[in-house]
Design a protein around this motif. Sequence first.
Motif, mmCIF file in Angstrom:
data_model
loop_
_atom_site.group_PDB
_atom_site.id
_atom_site.type_symbol
_atom_site.label_atom_id
_atom_site.label_comp_id
_atom_site.label_asym_id
_atom_site.label_seq_id
_atom_site.Cartn_x
_atom_site.Cartn_y
_atom_site.Cartn_z
ATOM 1 N N THR A 5 0.837 -1.200 0.000
ATOM 2 C CA THR A 5 0.000 0.000 0.000
ATOM 3 C C THR A 5 0.877 1.257 0.000
ATOM 4 O O THR A 5 0.626 2.192 -0.764
ATOM 5 C CB THR A 5 -0.943 0.006 1.219
ATOM 6 N N ALA A 6 1.901 1.271 0.839
ATOM 7 C CA ALA A 6 2.804 2.423 0.896
ATOM 8 C C ALA A 6 3.533 2.613 -0.425
ATOM 9 O O ALA A 6 3.724 3.745 -0.883
ATOM 10 C CB ALA A 6 3.807 2.249 2.037
ATOM 11 N N THR A 7 3.914 1.516 -1.063
ATOM 12 C CA THR A 7 4.608 1.600 -2.346
ATOM 13 C C THR A 7 3.687 2.172 -3.422
ATOM 14 O O THR A 7 4.087 3.054 -4.197
ATOM 15 C CB THR A 7 5.141 0.215 -2.761
ATOM 16 N N VAL A 8 2.461 1.699 -3.471
ATOM 17 C CA VAL A 8 1.494 2.211 -4.452
ATOM 18 C C VAL A 8 1.209 3.688 -4.200
ATOM 19 O O VAL A 8 1.193 4.506 -5.134
ATOM 20 C CB VAL A 8 0.191 1.381 -4.422
ATOM 21 N N LEU A 9 1.000 4.057 -2.940
ATOM 22 C CA LEU A 9 0.744 5.460 -2.612
ATOM 23 C C LEU A 9 1.946 6.340 -2.949
ATOM 24 O O LEU A 9 1.789 7.479 -3.398
ATOM 25 C CB LEU A 9 0.363 5.603 -1.135
ATOM 26 N N THR A 10 3.141 5.821 -2.770
ATOM 27 C CA THR A 10 4.349 6.562 -3.130
ATOM 28 C C THR A 10 4.401 6.783 -4.644
ATOM 29 O O THR A 10 4.755 7.863 -5.115
ATOM 30 C CB THR A 10 5.610 5.824 -2.639
ATOM 31 N N GLY A 11 4.020 5.764 -5.410
ATOM 32 C CA GLY A 11 3.953 5.917 -6.864
ATOM 33 C C GLY A 11 2.942 6.975 -7.274
ATOM 34 O O GLY A 11 3.211 7.806 -8.151
ATOM 35 N N LEU A 12 1.778 6.959 -6.634
ATOM 36 C CA LEU A 12 0.760 7.977 -6.921
ATOM 37 C C LEU A 12 1.257 9.370 -6.542
ATOM 38 O O LEU A 12 0.989 10.347 -7.247
ATOM 39 C CB LEU A 12 -0.537 7.646 -6.178
ATOM 40 N N LEU A 13 1.987 9.448 -5.442
ATOM 41 C CA LEU A 13 2.574 10.711 -5.029
ATOM 42 C C LEU A 13 3.549 11.223 -6.090
ATOM 43 O O LEU A 13 3.530 12.399 -6.452
ATOM 44 C CB LEU A 13 3.286 10.549 -3.679
ATOM 45 N N GLY A 14 4.393 10.331 -6.607
ATOM 46 C CA GLY A 14 5.333 10.717 -7.658
ATOM 47 C C GLY A 14 4.626 11.252 -8.884
ATOM 48 O O GLY A 14 5.006 12.289 -9.437
ATOM 49 N N VAL A 15 3.575 10.566 -9.308
ATOM 50 C CA VAL A 15 2.806 11.022 -10.476
ATOM 51 C C VAL A 15 2.150 12.372 -10.188
ATOM 52 O O VAL A 15 2.173 13.278 -11.028
ATOM 53 C CB VAL A 15 1.744 9.966 -10.875
ATOM 54 N N ALA A 16 1.586 12.527 -8.999
ATOM 55 C CA ALA A 16 0.933 13.792 -8.635
ATOM 56 C C ALA A 16 1.924 14.949 -8.646
ATOM 57 O O ALA A 16 1.599 16.057 -9.105
ATOM 58 C CB ALA A 16 0.273 13.667 -7.261
ATOM 59 N N ILE A 17 3.140 14.717 -8.176
ATOM 60 C CA ILE A 17 4.149 15.772 -8.156
ATOM 61 C C ILE A 17 4.545 16.156 -9.586
ATOM 62 O O ILE A 17 4.712 17.338 -9.896
ATOM 63 C CB ILE A 17 5.367 15.348 -7.313
ATOM 64 N N VAL A 18 4.675 15.173 -10.467
ATOM 65 C CA VAL A 18 4.983 15.467 -11.874
ATOM 66 C C VAL A 18 3.853 16.311 -12.486
ATOM 67 O O VAL A 18 4.111 17.304 -13.174
ATOM 68 C CB VAL A 18 5.203 14.171 -12.689
ATOM 69 N N VAL A 19 2.609 15.931 -12.234
ATOM 70 C CA VAL A 19 1.468 16.678 -12.784
ATOM 71 C C VAL A 19 1.436 18.102 -12.231
ATOM 72 O O VAL A 19 1.209 19.062 -12.976
ATOM 73 C CB VAL A 19 0.142 15.933 -12.501
ATOM 74 N N MET A 20 1.682 18.264 -10.926
ATOM 75 C CA MET A 20 1.715 19.612 -10.342
ATOM 76 C C MET A 20 2.780 20.459 -11.014
ATOM 77 O O MET A 20 2.551 21.633 -11.306
ATOM 78 C CB MET A 20 1.999 19.543 -8.837
ATOM 79 N N GLY A 21 3.941 19.872 -11.236
ATOM 80 C CA GLY A 21 5.006 20.621 -11.899
ATOM 81 C C GLY A 21 4.643 20.994 -13.320
ATOM 82 O O GLY A 21 4.877 22.120 -13.763
ATOM 83 N N ALA A 22 4.036 20.073 -14.037
ATOM 84 C CA ALA A 22 3.642 20.340 -15.422
ATOM 85 C C ALA A 22 2.565 21.416 -15.495
ATOM 86 O O ALA A 22 2.536 22.199 -16.449
ATOM 87 C CB ALA A 22 3.177 19.047 -16.080
ATOM 88 N N ARG A 23 1.703 21.472 -14.492
ATOM 89 C CA ARG A 23 0.636 22.491 -14.489
ATOM 90 C C ARG A 23 1.181 23.903 -14.529
ATOM 91 O O ARG A 23 0.525 24.799 -15.043
ATOM 92 C CB ARG A 23 -0.248 22.335 -13.248
ATOM 93 N N ILE A 64 11.187 9.955 -7.593
ATOM 94 C CA ILE A 64 10.394 8.963 -6.863
ATOM 95 C C ILE A 64 10.067 7.777 -7.764
ATOM 96 O O ILE A 64 10.221 6.614 -7.374
ATOM 97 C CB ILE A 64 9.107 9.593 -6.296
ATOM 98 N N LEU A 65 9.640 8.063 -8.991
ATOM 99 C CA LEU A 65 9.246 6.981 -9.906
ATOM 100 C C LEU A 65 10.436 6.116 -10.311
ATOM 101 O O LEU A 65 10.309 4.898 -10.423
ATOM 102 C CB LEU A 65 8.534 7.564 -11.130
#
Length: 125
Positions: A5-23, A64-65
Amino acid sequence: MLTTTATVLTGLLGVAIVVMGARTFWAPRAAVGFGIPDTPTEDRSFQSWLTVKGVRDIACGLFILVLLAGASTHLLGWFLLTATLIPLGDALIVRHSKGPGAAVYGMHGATAVVMLALSLVLLTA
């Protein structure tokens, strides 16, 4: 199960950070949500600083990814623990700028707490 669960959430966190940066490239007005009052998002000089923030966020998310794909959960945990300083620093900056408590605690502070919790789970795996 908790480590997965922590690994999956960490992956989602990495994707979210990339999207925030791209925004920051396609929607610079999103910077207002960072929490610093009177953010001059229409100012070209300020948009250059937003680009710096965007690149930083994209790189951090990709770190992270990459670690998620090729490193041990222990190394990922150490990286995430260290990276927790970023939202903590952001919270302090917004607080010092007299930004809204929702941004200080609800966004940056909560992100730091989540990252800290994930890192501790990964480090104890």
